[in-house]
Motif scaffolding. Structure first.
Motif, PDB file in Angstrom:
ATOM      1  N   GLU A 139       0.829  -1.207   0.000  1.00  0.00           N
ATOM      2  CA  GLU A 139       0.000   0.000   0.000  1.00  0.00           C
ATOM      3  C   GLU A 139       0.864   1.259   0.000  1.00  0.00           C
ATOM      4  OE1 GLU A 139      -3.484   0.201  -0.188  1.00  0.00           O
ATOM      5  OE2 GLU A 139      -3.073  -1.881  -0.749  1.00  0.00           O
ATOM      6  N   LEU A 140       1.978   1.187   0.696  1.00  0.00           N
ATOM      7  CA  LEU A 140       2.902   2.323   0.749  1.00  0.00           C
ATOM      8  C   LEU A 140       3.533   2.568  -0.626  1.00  0.00           C
ATOM      9  CD1 LEU A 140       4.034   4.378   2.745  1.00  0.00           C
ATOM     10  CD2 LEU A 140       5.811   2.729   3.338  1.00  0.00           C
ATOM     11  N   LYS A 141       3.877   1.498  -1.293  1.00  0.00           N
ATOM     12  CA  LYS A 141       4.445   1.604  -2.643  1.00  0.00           C
ATOM     13  C   LYS A 141       3.426   2.200  -3.612  1.00  0.00           C
ATOM     14  CE  LYS A 141       6.691  -1.232  -6.202  1.00  0.00           C
ATOM     15  NZ  LYS A 141       7.105  -2.615  -6.563  1.00  0.00           N
ATOM     16  N   ARG A 142       2.172   1.859  -3.394  1.00  0.00           N
ATOM     17  CA  ARG A 142       1.102   2.309  -4.285  1.00  0.00           C
ATOM     18  C   ARG A 142       0.733   3.772  -4.047  1.00  0.00           C
ATOM     19  NH1 ARG A 142      -4.992  -0.233  -4.025  1.00  0.00           N
ATOM     20  NH2 ARG A 142      -5.952   1.086  -5.620  1.00  0.00           N
ATOM     21  N   HIS A 143       0.629   4.175  -2.780  1.00  0.00           N
ATOM     22  CA  HIS A 143       0.111   5.513  -2.464  1.00  0.00           C
ATOM     23  C   HIS A 143       1.176   6.510  -1.995  1.00  0.00           C
ATOM     24  CE1 HIS A 143      -4.052   4.181  -2.845  1.00  0.00           C
ATOM     25  NE2 HIS A 143      -3.780   3.141  -2.074  1.00  0.00           N
ATOM     26  N   ARG A 144       2.374   6.017  -1.598  1.00  0.00           N
ATOM     27  CA  ARG A 144       3.466   6.858  -1.099  1.00  0.00           C
ATOM     28  C   ARG A 144       3.218   7.432   0.297  1.00  0.00           C
ATOM     29  NH1 ARG A 144       7.715   5.747  -4.076  1.00  0.00           N
ATOM     30  NH2 ARG A 144       8.663   7.796  -3.696  1.00  0.00           N
ATOM     31  N   LYS A 145       1.979   7.718   0.616  1.00  0.00           N
ATOM     32  CA  LYS A 145       1.612   8.202   1.950  1.00  0.00           C
ATOM     33  C   LYS A 145       0.367   7.442   2.398  1.00  0.00           C
ATOM     34  CE  LYS A 145       3.154  12.969   1.087  1.00  0.00           C
ATOM     35  NZ  LYS A 145       2.715  14.396   1.077  1.00  0.00           N
ATOM     36  N   ILE A 146       0.439   6.832   3.598  1.00  0.00           N
ATOM     37  CA  ILE A 146      -0.700   6.049   4.084  1.00  0.00           C
ATOM     38  C   ILE A 146      -0.930   6.305   5.574  1.00  0.00           C
ATOM     39  CG2 ILE A 146      -0.450   4.196   2.369  1.00  0.00           C
ATOM     40  CD1 ILE A 146       0.907   2.518   4.585  1.00  0.00           C
ATOM     41  N   ILE A 147      -2.095   5.884   6.026  1.00  0.00           N
ATOM     42  CA  ILE A 147      -2.455   5.953   7.444  1.00  0.00           C
ATOM     43  C   ILE A 147      -2.799   4.544   7.936  1.00  0.00           C
ATOM     44  CG2 ILE A 147      -4.208   6.742   9.094  1.00  0.00           C
ATOM     45  CD1 ILE A 147      -2.439   8.992   8.404  1.00  0.00           C
ATOM     46  N   LEU A 148      -2.243   4.173   9.088  1.00  0.00           N
ATOM     47  CA  LEU A 148      -2.598   2.913   9.746  1.00  0.00           C
ATOM     48  C   LEU A 148      -3.459   3.236  10.952  1.00  0.00           C
ATOM     49  CD1 LEU A 148       0.704   0.794   9.876  1.00  0.00           C
ATOM     50  CD2 LEU A 148      -1.390   0.196   8.674  1.00  0.00           C
ATOM     51  N   LYS A 149      -4.645   2.627  11.027  1.00  0.00           N
ATOM     52  CA  LYS A 149      -5.561   2.872  12.145  1.00  0.00           C
ATOM     53  C   LYS A 149      -5.914   1.554  12.821  1.00  0.00           C
ATOM     54  CE  LYS A 149      -8.079   6.908  10.327  1.00  0.00           C
ATOM     55  NZ  LYS A 149      -9.425   7.411   9.954  1.00  0.00           N
ATOM     56  N   PRO A 150      -5.915   1.527  14.165  1.00  0.00           N
ATOM     57  CA  PRO A 150      -6.390   0.317  14.859  1.00  0.00           C
ATOM     58  C   PRO A 150      -7.865   0.082  14.567  1.00  0.00           C
ATOM     59  CG  PRO A 150      -5.238   1.805  16.373  1.00  0.00           C
ATOM     60  CD  PRO A 150      -5.475   2.563  15.110  1.00  0.00           C
ATOM     61  N   VAL A 151      -8.214  -1.143  14.274  1.00  0.00           N
ATOM     62  CA  VAL A 151      -9.604  -1.488  13.974  1.00  0.00           C
ATOM     63  C   VAL A 151     -10.509  -1.173  15.169  1.00  0.00           C
ATOM     64  CG1 VAL A 151     -11.149  -3.448  13.544  1.00  0.00           C
ATOM     65  CG2 VAL A 151      -9.050  -3.195  12.214  1.00  0.00           C
ATOM     66  N   ASN A 152      -9.980  -1.359  16.373  1.00  0.00           N
ATOM     67  CA  ASN A 152     -10.765  -1.124  17.583  1.00  0.00           C
ATOM     68  C   ASN A 152     -10.352   0.144  18.318  1.00  0.00           C
ATOM     69  OD1 ASN A 152     -12.481  -3.582  17.699  1.00  0.00           O
ATOM     70  ND2 ASN A 152     -10.498  -4.611  17.759  1.00  0.00           N
ATOM     71  N   GLY A 153      -9.723   1.059  17.626  1.00  0.00           N
ATOM     72  CA  GLY A 153      -9.222   2.270  18.277  1.00  0.00           C
ATOM     73  C   GLY A 153     -10.268   3.351  18.430  1.00  0.00           C
ATOM     74  N   SER A 154      -9.966   4.312  19.308  1.00  0.00           N
ATOM     75  CA  SER A 154     -10.813   5.489  19.482  1.00  0.00           C
ATOM     76  C   SER A 154      -9.952   6.628  20.008  1.00  0.00           C
ATOM     77  CB  SER A 154     -11.965   5.217  20.459  1.00  0.00           C
ATOM     78  OG  SER A 154     -11.469   4.956  21.758  1.00  0.00           O
ATOM     79  N   GLY A 155     -10.433   7.849  19.856  1.00  0.00           N
ATOM     80  CA  GLY A 155      -9.715   9.001  20.383  1.00  0.00           C
ATOM     81  C   GLY A 155      -8.405   9.293  19.688  1.00  0.00           C
ATOM     82  N   GLY A 156      -8.193   8.712  18.495  1.00  0.00           N
ATOM     83  CA  GLY A 156      -6.948   8.962  17.767  1.00  0.00           C
ATOM     84  C   GLY A 156      -5.771   8.150  18.271  1.00  0.00           C
ATOM     85  N   ASN A 157      -6.011   7.257  19.240  1.00  0.00           N
ATOM     86  CA  ASN A 157      -4.907   6.477  19.804  1.00  0.00           C
ATOM     87  C   ASN A 157      -4.403   5.418  18.829  1.00  0.00           C
ATOM     88  OD1 ASN A 157      -4.977   7.759  22.386  1.00  0.00           O
ATOM     89  ND2 ASN A 157      -6.822   6.584  22.868  1.00  0.00           N
TER      90      ASN A 157
END
Length: 367
Positions: A139-157
């Motif tokens: 995904e990084l190779k494809r988009h150059r910039k990516i975001i990883l988010k916890p599936v069960n996260g909240s509050g930006g943690n």
């Protein structure tokens, strides 16, 4: 009198908010309690917690039956106590004698899958689950910039930003309001770091969206939706959250600040302003309907909306246990509505439950 319980993982959680609700409860014909799920005795079905004393304006330690209506304000982590409470709350939600103010939402991936098959699909950043370093690297190779988010996260943690640079791969996250940077010049080190990350939590990956203001500060729109005394969805308010310069989060917990939405949108070019406001108004009507068509009934929603410089509108996150800081800080005159809303809705569903039980008792007595 309706028995109304506010449930959290700690008795003093959201103390100001809970106290404001409790101090108004009696005027709505409601008796207010607060407790921790793990303090329910499975044998006696009694709870050890606090009962609000209206006359003395204080909480008193007490033992009481599980209240008829529960307001779930449990925010889970990876700790032992959270893992202990999750199945207890699930058991409560399956108990036909207990009614929840709102039944909450599942994880980010399940929400995404529902929204992606609805008319809201064009407003979603493409998201996919990742469990292996190779999937993230692709995904990084494809988009150059990516975001990883916890599936069960909240509050930006636990959110990470990754970017391909000349020197290597830059990874950024924010912890306790401070930005933490990692630079990986060797692919094998990045892979080991990703593997360690992905074994601890489930993540989804999204292409990075440039959601910054003219000072390169991340910002978004937080909207609070709630049901009124008749069970109809309404918008309580919307505010702007702005993070630190070159940061990745706008959350107030990460050092962000709140401002009125109107003050921001009035500075936008008039034609773009009209487009943004129309898009927002339409989305905020559709979102609750789509969610309640697939999930259990809700009482409130925090909707986080991203807006690019060219006016593109994105649904960033949906939270069924939203905070109120953004609205209270940007629109302080709404505090009475915000503190009374749970009680008004509890009174509505409490009356409905009592009527249903009365009808049931009448039927059984006649047979």
């Amino acid at each position: 009198m309706i028995k109304f319980g506010i449930m959290a993982l700690h008795l003093n959680s959201e103390n100001k908010y809970v106290n404001e609700i409790a101090s108004r409860a009696a005027s709505f014909g409601i008796e207010c309690f607060r407790f921790i799920p793990s303090q329910i005795n499975p044998v006696t079905m009694l709870v050890t917690g606090h009962r609000y004393d209206t006359e003395r304006s204080r909480w008193n330690a007490a033992e009481f039956p599980i209240p008829d209506i529960l307001y779930d304000r449990c925010f889970y982590g990876d700790d032992r106590h959270s893992k202990q409470c999750i199945p207890i709350v699930s058991w409560l939600k399956n108990n036909p004698d207990i009614t929840f103010l709102g039944y909450g939402l599942p994880n980010k991936l399940e929400i995404y899958e529902v929204l992606a098959s609805s008319p809201l699909a064009p407003y979603l950043p493409a998201s996919k689950p990742v469990s292996l370093p190779e999937e993230v690297l692709n995904e990084l190779k494809r988009h150059r910039k990516i975001i990883l988010k916890p599936v069960n996260g909240s509050g930006g943690n636990g959110i990470y930003y990754l970017e391909v640079q000349k020197e290597g791969i830059l990874a950024k996250t924010e912890k306790q309001g401070n930005q933490v940077n990692y630079l990986f010049s060797i692919k094998s080190k990045l892979s080991r770091w990703l593997e360690s990350l992905l074994t601890k939590k489930k993540f989804l990956v999204q292409p990075y969206l440039q959601l910054t203001d003219d000072q390169d500060r991340p910002f978004d729109v937080r909207v609070l939706l709630q049901k009124d005394a008749n069970g109809h969805w309404l918008e309580r308010g919307r505010g702007i959250r702005t993070g630190k310069k070159d940061g990745i989060l706008s959350n107030l917990s990460a050092g962000g600040v709140a401002a009125p939405f109107r003050a921001w949108v009035d500075k936008v070019d008039p034609s773009l302003k009209n487009f943004i406001c129309e898009e927002l108004d339409e989305l905020l009507v559709k979102i609750p309907a789509v969610l309640e068509d697939s999930f259990m009934p809700l009482f409130e929603l925090g909707v986080d909306i991203g807006i690019t410089k060219d006016g593109a509108v994105w649904i960033l996150d949906l939270n069924s246990k939203p905070g109120r800081k953004v609205i209270l800080q940007s629109l302080p005159h709404l505090q009475e509505e915000l503190f009374s809303a749970p009680l008004l809705y509890a009174k509505k569903i409490g009356s409905a439950v009592q009527k249903e039980r009365k009808r049931y008792n009448e039927k059984t007595l006649s047979n």
